[in-house]
Design an enzyme around this catalytic site. Structure first.
Site, mmCIF file in Angstrom:
data_model
loop_
_atom_site.group_PDB
_atom_site.id
_atom_site.type_symbol
_atom_site.label_atom_id
_atom_site.label_comp_id
_atom_site.label_asym_id
_atom_site.label_seq_id
_atom_site.Cartn_x
_atom_site.Cartn_y
_atom_site.Cartn_z
ATOM 1 N N HIS A 63 12.190 -5.402 4.131
ATOM 2 C CA HIS A 63 12.131 -6.800 4.169
ATOM 3 C C HIS A 63 12.133 -7.255 2.709
ATOM 4 O O HIS A 63 11.299 -7.426 1.981
ATOM 5 C CB HIS A 63 11.042 -7.481 5.069
ATOM 6 C CG HIS A 63 11.123 -9.063 5.123
ATOM 7 N ND1 HIS A 63 10.600 -9.644 5.983
ATOM 8 C CD2 HIS A 63 11.890 -9.887 4.551
ATOM 9 C CE1 HIS A 63 10.667 -10.898 6.033
ATOM 10 N NE2 HIS A 63 11.638 -11.133 5.045
ATOM 11 N N HIS A 239 6.537 -10.484 9.168
ATOM 12 C CA HIS A 239 5.242 -11.152 8.426
ATOM 13 C C HIS A 239 4.400 -11.963 9.358
ATOM 14 O O HIS A 239 4.308 -13.218 9.449
ATOM 15 C CB HIS A 239 5.863 -12.114 7.285
ATOM 16 C CG HIS A 239 6.948 -13.051 7.456
ATOM 17 N ND1 HIS A 239 7.329 -13.687 8.657
ATOM 18 C CD2 HIS A 239 8.128 -13.069 6.685
ATOM 19 C CE1 HIS A 239 8.556 -14.535 8.368
ATOM 20 N NE2 HIS A 239 9.067 -13.875 7.323
ATOM 21 N N ASP A 314 8.447 -8.518 1.827
ATOM 22 C CA ASP A 314 9.097 -9.777 1.678
ATOM 23 C C ASP A 314 9.370 -10.218 0.310
ATOM 24 O O ASP A 314 9.138 -11.466 0.034
ATOM 25 C CB ASP A 314 8.359 -10.840 2.500
ATOM 26 C CG ASP A 314 9.081 -12.348 2.880
ATOM 27 O OD1 ASP A 314 10.483 -12.296 2.454
ATOM 28 O OD2 ASP A 314 8.643 -13.232 3.280
#
Length: 448
Positions: A63, A239, A314
């Protein structure tokens, strides 16, 4: 070329043992638990003494936002893959909210072409879902991409999917795992309006977790669960940020391959909580928001009881000038890929999880969930994606060592006690004690 890594503690598939790894060309040809013979050392072209170090599978970060094409003032594939290599990450899966968005086969091909020239580690790209592009799914090569990314909460452009008919079509027709960003837009908008009425057009950043609230996350995640169960869709929830969402996930699972729904935790949500807004302000403004200390501790517990299956970053760079302001004005997202492995090894030192479990969450499970071919494990016949880390080697994050193009980090000034010494990508030493070989380019990942 034959390379032997010897003397280090190999961590792989739930075990840690002193041994050696033999690399021939791009692949691992042997993993041995005992010391090498003189004949083995003499037959190699290069021998690396890893005594005192730990030898891990290269990290798979499933990610990231490397910002290319279209947002390259913040980051690009070259700069962020350098940061990844310096942090022991050997594979990344990039998200589709670039310019143009990766919502057409043509945009997807453009990213692969860019990465073939610019990425210093292995790469692939998620295809983005919209309200009206599910008809394109059958055109996708399922061996080339990890999955479909679905924004079920606020996003840029037309990537917010908020029509029930479109959601049902995506969940029912996707040929690939579906990764979802779950936040309820209506709840967020209502909360933002209330805080603007109280604090003005740009509410203070500490209110971000109250605007993008637990309710907003839980409402959307529940909807994703219901659709995944209804259509038996392979769902990976990105997340996770709240204890309430974790409670939807069972603590005991069957075989890994039987899991219909899995969840990701990010480095930021595992390390920071609302108390850190006072120290770091908008630098830790991310979506979904950093939540309470109770939520952070729940996520840490979830690393060990089966509810969390992967740790990712992320990674989402912005220029510092774009991070100025509060809830409405400051951009959401932070860079973290270069320091994610040392940060998670700090949790190992704290006793939050074992190093074997960390490897499971950062290498083995991403490979399993997305069915990556011959990566993510230290096995004979697998690509030699390997990272060597040294414990008890304290160092401090400073701006001059940051490889990310944005040149800042929420970890600046923080001391870590694990040092990434070497990163091998497909048997090639791409990172060596502070030096990155920028002449090397990684490979496209193959799936299934």
């Amino acid at each position: 070329m034959k390379t032997i890594i010897h003397g280090g503690t190999i961590v792989n598939e739930g075990k840690a043992f002193v041994g050696s790894i033999v690399i021939d060309g791009e692949k691992i040809v042997a993993t041995e638990e005992h010391g090498l013979t003189r004949e083995s050392l003499c037959s190699s072209d290069a021998a690396i003494d890893a005594t005192g170090c730990f030898v891990l599978p290269g990290i798979i970060d499933s990610h990231v936002h490397f910002r290319e094409p279209g947002l390259t003032e913040k980051a690009d594939i070259d700069s962020e893959s350098r940061a990844a290599a310096a942090g022991g990450v050997t594979t990344f899966f990039d998200m589709p909210n670039t310019v143009p968005q990766t919502t057409t086969p043509e945009a997807l091909e453009q990213k692969f072409e860019l990465a073939s020239r610019k990425s210093h580690i292995n790469y692939s790209f998620f295809f983005g879902a919209t309200n009206d592009n599910a008809a394109l799914f059958p055109q996708l090569d399922t061996h080339r991409i990890p999955g479909i990314k679905l924004f079920m909460g606020s996003s840029t452009g037309n990537m917010l999917v908020d029509h029930d008919e479109a959601l049902q079509r995506i969940f029912s027709e996707t040929p690939l795992p579906l990764m979802t960003h779950c936040e309820d837009t209506a709840i967020i908008n209502q909360n933002m309006q209330l805080f603007k009425e109280r604090y003005g057009d740009d509410p203070p950043v500490w209110a971000h977790q109250l605007i993008r609230s637990e309710e907003a996350c839980l409402t959307s995640t529940l909807k994703a669960f219901e659709l995944a169960v209804k259509y038996q869709t392979r769902l990976h929830i990105a997340h996770i940020s709240t204890e309430a969402e974790l409670e939807l996930l069972p603590k005991t699972w069957g075989e890994f391959s039987d899991r219909l729904i899995t969840a990701e935790a990010t480095v930021g949500h595992l390390l920071f909580s609302t108390v850190d807004y006072g120290r770091l302000g908008s630098r830790i403004k991310v979506n979904p928001a950093i939540k309470s200390a109770i939520d952070k501790e729940a996520l840490r517990l979830g690393l060990n009881d089966g509810r969390i299956s992967t740790i990712a970053t992320d990674h989402a760079p912005h220029l510092l000038s774009q991070k100025e302001g509060g809830c409405a004005r400051a951009a959401s997202g932070m860079p973290s890929i270069q320091f994610s492995l040392p940060a998670m090894l700090s949790l190992v030192d704290e006793g939050v999880l074992t190093i074997e479990r960390m490897v499971e969450l950062m290498a083995h499970n991403p490979a399993r969930i997305f069915e990556v071919r011959q990566r993510g494990f230290l096995r004979p016949g697998y690509q030699a994606d390997i990272v060597i880390v040294r414990p008890q080697a304290p160092w401090t994050v400073s701006r001059d060592i940051i490889e990310s193009k944005c040149k800042w980090s929420p970890f600046e000034g923080q001391q870590f006690h694990w040092q990434v010494e070497k990163t091998f990508c497909n048997g090639y030493l791409v990172y060596d004690n502070g030096t990155i070989d920028t002449n090397y380019t990684g490979q496209p990942v193959i799936f299934r």
